[in-house]
Design a protein around this motif. Structure first.
Motif, PDB file in Angstrom:
ATOM      1  N   LEU A  44       0.835  -1.204   0.000  1.00 41.37           N
ATOM      2  CA  LEU A  44       0.000   0.000   0.000  1.00 41.37           C
ATOM      3  C   LEU A  44       0.866   1.248   0.000  1.00 41.37           C
ATOM      4  O   LEU A  44       0.709   2.144  -0.794  1.00 41.37           O
ATOM      5  N   ILE A  45       1.787   1.270   0.955  1.00 41.27           N
ATOM      6  CA  ILE A  45       2.595   2.467   1.161  1.00 41.27           C
ATOM      7  C   ILE A  45       4.056   2.034   1.058  1.00 41.27           C
ATOM      8  O   ILE A  45       4.439   1.031   1.634  1.00 41.27           O
ATOM      9  N   GLY A  46       4.837   2.762   0.327  1.00 42.65           N
ATOM     10  CA  GLY A  46       6.228   2.354   0.109  1.00 42.65           C
ATOM     11  C   GLY A  46       6.435   2.254  -1.380  1.00 42.65           C
ATOM     12  O   GLY A  46       5.895   3.041  -2.144  1.00 42.65           O
ATOM     13  N   SER A  47       7.195   1.270  -1.821  1.00 41.66           N
ATOM     14  CA  SER A  47       7.304   1.062  -3.255  1.00 41.66           C
ATOM     15  C   SER A  47       7.753  -0.364  -3.477  1.00 41.66           C
ATOM     16  O   SER A  47       8.070  -1.094  -2.549  1.00 41.66           O
ATOM     17  N   PHE A 140      -8.735  10.452   0.943  1.00 40.90           N
ATOM     18  CA  PHE A 140      -8.255  11.727   1.503  1.00 40.90           C
ATOM     19  C   PHE A 140      -7.436  12.502   0.464  1.00 40.90           C
ATOM     20  O   PHE A 140      -7.334  13.708   0.517  1.00 40.90           O
ATOM     21  N   TRP A 141      -6.844  11.764  -0.470  1.00 44.03           N
ATOM     22  CA  TRP A 141      -6.047  12.440  -1.504  1.00 44.03           C
ATOM     23  C   TRP A 141      -6.930  13.203  -2.488  1.00 44.03           C
ATOM     24  O   TRP A 141      -6.454  14.119  -3.158  1.00 44.03           O
ATOM     25  N   ASN A 142      -8.198  12.766  -2.626  1.00 40.93           N
ATOM     26  CA  ASN A 142      -9.058  13.391  -3.643  1.00 40.93           C
ATOM     27  C   ASN A 142      -9.188  14.885  -3.435  1.00 40.93           C
ATOM     28  O   ASN A 142      -9.312  15.650  -4.373  1.00 40.93           O
ATOM     29  N   LYS A 148       0.891  13.639   4.789  1.00 40.60           N
ATOM     30  CA  LYS A 148       2.066  14.159   4.074  1.00 40.60           C
ATOM     31  C   LYS A 148       3.243  13.171   3.993  1.00 40.60           C
ATOM     32  O   LYS A 148       4.152  13.362   3.209  1.00 40.60           O
ATOM     33  N   PHE A 149       3.230  12.121   4.800  1.00 46.94           N
ATOM     34  CA  PHE A 149       4.312  11.122   4.747  1.00 46.94           C
ATOM     35  C   PHE A 149       3.955   9.974   3.811  1.00 46.94           C
ATOM     36  O   PHE A 149       4.756   9.074   3.592  1.00 46.94           O
ATOM     37  N   CYS A 150       2.734   9.958   3.281  1.00 49.38           N
ATOM     38  CA  CYS A 150       2.185   8.768   2.613  1.00 49.38           C
ATOM     39  C   CYS A 150       2.268   8.907   1.097  1.00 49.38           C
ATOM     40  O   CYS A 150       2.095   9.994   0.555  1.00 49.38           O
ATOM     41  N   ASN A 151       2.494   7.780   0.412  1.00 46.84           N
ATOM     42  CA  ASN A 151       2.549   7.833  -1.057  1.00 46.84           C
ATOM     43  C   ASN A 151       1.584   6.837  -1.692  1.00 46.84           C
ATOM     44  O   ASN A 151       1.798   6.394  -2.815  1.00 46.84           O
ATOM     45  N   HIS A 347       9.570   8.862  -1.845  1.00 43.45           N
ATOM     46  CA  HIS A 347       9.184   9.335  -3.170  1.00 43.45           C
ATOM     47  C   HIS A 347       7.685   9.332  -3.305  1.00 43.45           C
ATOM     48  O   HIS A 347       7.046   8.363  -2.900  1.00 43.45           O
ATOM     49  N   GLY A 348       7.109  10.355  -3.845  1.00 44.02           N
ATOM     50  CA  GLY A 348       5.659  10.351  -4.054  1.00 44.02           C
ATOM     51  C   GLY A 348       4.904  10.880  -2.855  1.00 44.02           C
ATOM     52  O   GLY A 348       3.692  11.050  -2.910  1.00 44.02           O
ATOM     53  N   SER A 349       5.608  11.131  -1.728  1.00 40.19           N
ATOM     54  CA  SER A 349       4.927  11.723  -0.575  1.00 40.19           C
ATOM     55  C   SER A 349       5.295  13.210  -0.508  1.00 40.19           C
ATOM     56  O   SER A 349       6.343  13.623  -1.025  1.00 40.19           O
ATOM     57  N   ALA A 350       4.425  13.997   0.148  1.00 48.62           N
ATOM     58  CA  ALA A 350       4.693  15.441   0.245  1.00 48.62           C
ATOM     59  C   ALA A 350       5.987  15.700   1.014  1.00 48.62           C
ATOM     60  O   ALA A 350       6.636  16.726   0.816  1.00 48.62           O
ATOM     61  N   PHE A 351       6.364  14.779   1.890  1.00 50.30           N
ATOM     62  CA  PHE A 351       7.552  14.973   2.731  1.00 50.30           C
ATOM     63  C   PHE A 351       8.824  14.330   2.141  1.00 50.30           C
ATOM     64  O   PHE A 351       9.770  14.050   2.874  1.00 50.30           O
ATOM     65  N   HIS A 352       8.860  14.107   0.823  1.00 48.33           N
ATOM     66  CA  HIS A 352       9.984  13.338   0.265  1.00 48.33           C
ATOM     67  C   HIS A 352      11.339  14.015   0.474  1.00 48.33           C
ATOM     68  O   HIS A 352      12.368  13.348   0.455  1.00 48.33           O
ATOM     69  N   ASN A 353      11.333  15.327   0.711  1.00 53.83           N
ATOM     70  CA  ASN A 353      12.620  16.031   0.898  1.00 53.83           C
ATOM     71  C   ASN A 353      13.022  16.211   2.361  1.00 53.83           C
ATOM     72  O   ASN A 353      14.002  16.884   2.651  1.00 53.83           O
ATOM     73  N   GLN A 354      12.240  15.659   3.260  1.00 53.25           N
ATOM     74  CA  GLN A 354      12.505  15.890   4.689  1.00 53.25           C
ATOM     75  C   GLN A 354      13.624  14.972   5.201  1.00 53.25           C
ATOM     76  O   GLN A 354      14.057  14.044   4.525  1.00 53.25           O
ATOM     77  N   GLN A 355      14.045  15.225   6.427  1.00 55.67           N
ATOM     78  CA  GLN A 355      15.099  14.421   7.043  1.00 55.67           C
ATOM     79  C   GLN A 355      14.540  13.748   8.303  1.00 55.67           C
ATOM     80  O   GLN A 355      13.937  14.431   9.147  1.00 55.67           O
ATOM     81  N   ASN A 356      14.725  12.455   8.425  1.00 58.55           N
ATOM     82  CA  ASN A 356      14.233  11.808   9.654  1.00 58.55           C
ATOM     83  C   ASN A 356      15.262  11.956  10.787  1.00 58.55           C
ATOM     84  O   ASN A 356      16.408  12.306  10.554  1.00 58.55           O
TER      85      ASN A 356
END
Ligand code: SF4
Length: 402
Positions: A44-47, A140-142, A148-151, A347-356
């Motif tokens: 579902l989530i990931g790749s 929710f994406w519609n 924001k962490f989900c793809n 990738h594909g999530s709004a937070f793809h550029n963030q740092q954990n």
């Protein structure tokens, strides 16, 4: 590992490999045997590796725990999986860290349903759990308000294009795949279903509940008893919806994810959930589920570390950890286990550029959540290392059995 010598080193390695990600050498990919190992998976989530690349779906560590993830092309400092002297190892800057194995594939994996659907597209095999995700689209994406962490929607659209994988499963395909999977003695001990949220219906999520009832009944037709070892990871249903689900299916345990255990950050990161239901009500519904499923049979997932996303998240790890564990304790004191996965800015999530956050943060988080279950005598078997395998904190729970 020296500093946290009361935490399993495998949990520490798992946390770091997940947060930094990993890649494979060509030698390591050459060790993938398509006749033996899992290399395609419905997630579902990931790749799934992308571009139809045949990559192992996960890594198994020597203690039986797993690292669930696929290689990242964009990771800045990934671990490297390499084959050395005929064995597979995780390596870091050329140094061997730990031996790994690829997940074996179950017998049903290469078979087809009567409608021609490959069974691996219907059920994924976690070590001892069948994962069936009947709907890979989240409403929710519609409205542009996916978490924001989900793809999920980007991922399912890619899988549809690359593998011709349908976003929705049919009940007949689910029935036939579970039937086939159960022919392999001892392979599975649990069944999990999950889906993107479905907001439609007379009451919000009514159609999602109907979908789970249909799919759980189809899976359940393979069992003699009404109840069978099962769980769902779903939206936060009302008491009426939970009762309907419980009475009409074999479902035994329930998860709904609070994701970010902090109201203000939930409102920013999970805007859709907050707008439609709200943090307080989402939480209340999860806790009320204990009345139906029983203490220890309800859990809630959090995206560990995402509370430090910027610009609104915590900037200090101590403050973030304190807030998360305090809220997790409030859940635990009311019979709900909080489990975490490591936040990967995907990738594909709004937070793809963030740092954990740092590895140390994840070690303390895993220990803190596991200790809460010990304190409140909560069992989280439906999410343990053999069934789910995606939570460093539930890997640690094996020690709680002593
Ligand atoms: S509710 Fe949030 S985390 Fe769950 S599938 Fe939808 S966007 Fe993703």
């Amino acid at each position: 590992m020296d500093k946290y010598n009361d935490v399993s080193p495998f949990v520490i390695i798992k946390s770091d490999v997940t947060r930094r990600s990993f890649i494979y050498t060509d030698r390591a990919l050459g060790a993938l045997d398509k006749s033996k190992h899992q290399y395609q998976q419905r997630v579902l989530i990931g790749s799934n590796g992308g571009e139809n690349a045949a990559v192992p779906v996960s890594l198994l560590l020597r203690d039986g725990t797993s690292i669930i993830g696929t290689p990242s092309k964009t990771a800045k400092n990934p671990y490297v999986v390499d084959q050395i002297d005929g064995k597979l190892y995780l390596t870091d800057q050329g140094e061997i860290v730990e031996e790994v194995h690829y997940w074996y594939k179950p017998d049903y994996y290469d078979k087809f349903t009567s409608s021609g659907t490959p069974m691996w597209q219907v059920a994924s095999a976690r070590p001892q759990r069948l994962d069936i995700d009947p709907n890979s689209h989240c409403h929710f994406w519609n409205k542009g308000n996916g978490c924001k962490f989900c793809n999920i929607n980007a991922n399912s659209t890619q899988s549809e294009k690359e593998c011709n994988m349908s976003k929705q499963l049919t009940a007949q395909d689910v029935y036939e795949t579970v039937k086939e999977a159960l022919k392999q003695p001892g392979a599975f001990t649990n069944l999990k279903m999950s889906s993107g949220s479905i907001l439609s219906g007379a009451e919000i999520f009514d159609d999602e509940v109907d979908m789970y009832i249909e799919m759980l009944q189809a899976a359940g037709d393979n069992f003699k008893d009404k109840k069978f070892p099962s769980t769902i990871v779903a939206s936060a249903f009302s008491e009426k919806q939970l009762a309907r689900l419980y009475e009409n299916t074999g479902l035994m345990t329930y998860t709904s994810d609070i994701e970010i255990p902090n109201e203000a950050l939930f409102a920013w990161i999970c805007k859709g959930k907050h707008n439609e239901v709200g943090y307080a009500e989402w939480k209340r519904r999860i806790i009320r589920a204990v009345d139906i499923f029983g203490a220890g049979n309800v859990s809630s997932g959090i995206v560990g570390g995402c509370e430090m996303a910027q610009p609104h998240g915590f900037t200090n790890e101590d403050d973030a950890l304190k807030a998360v564990l305090e809220e997790a304790e409030d859940f635990a004191s009311q019979g709900v286990s909080v489990v975490h996965c490591v936040w990967v800015p995907m990738h594909g999530s709004a937070f793809h550029n963030q740092q954990n956050p740092s590895l140390e943060y994840y070690v303390r988080l895993a220990k803190g959540l596991s200790d809460l279950r010990k304190k409140y005598l909560l069992n989280v078997d439906m999410d343990n290392y053999r069934k789910c395998g995606n939570h460093p904190d539930t890997d640690l729970d094996r020690g709680n059995l002593d």
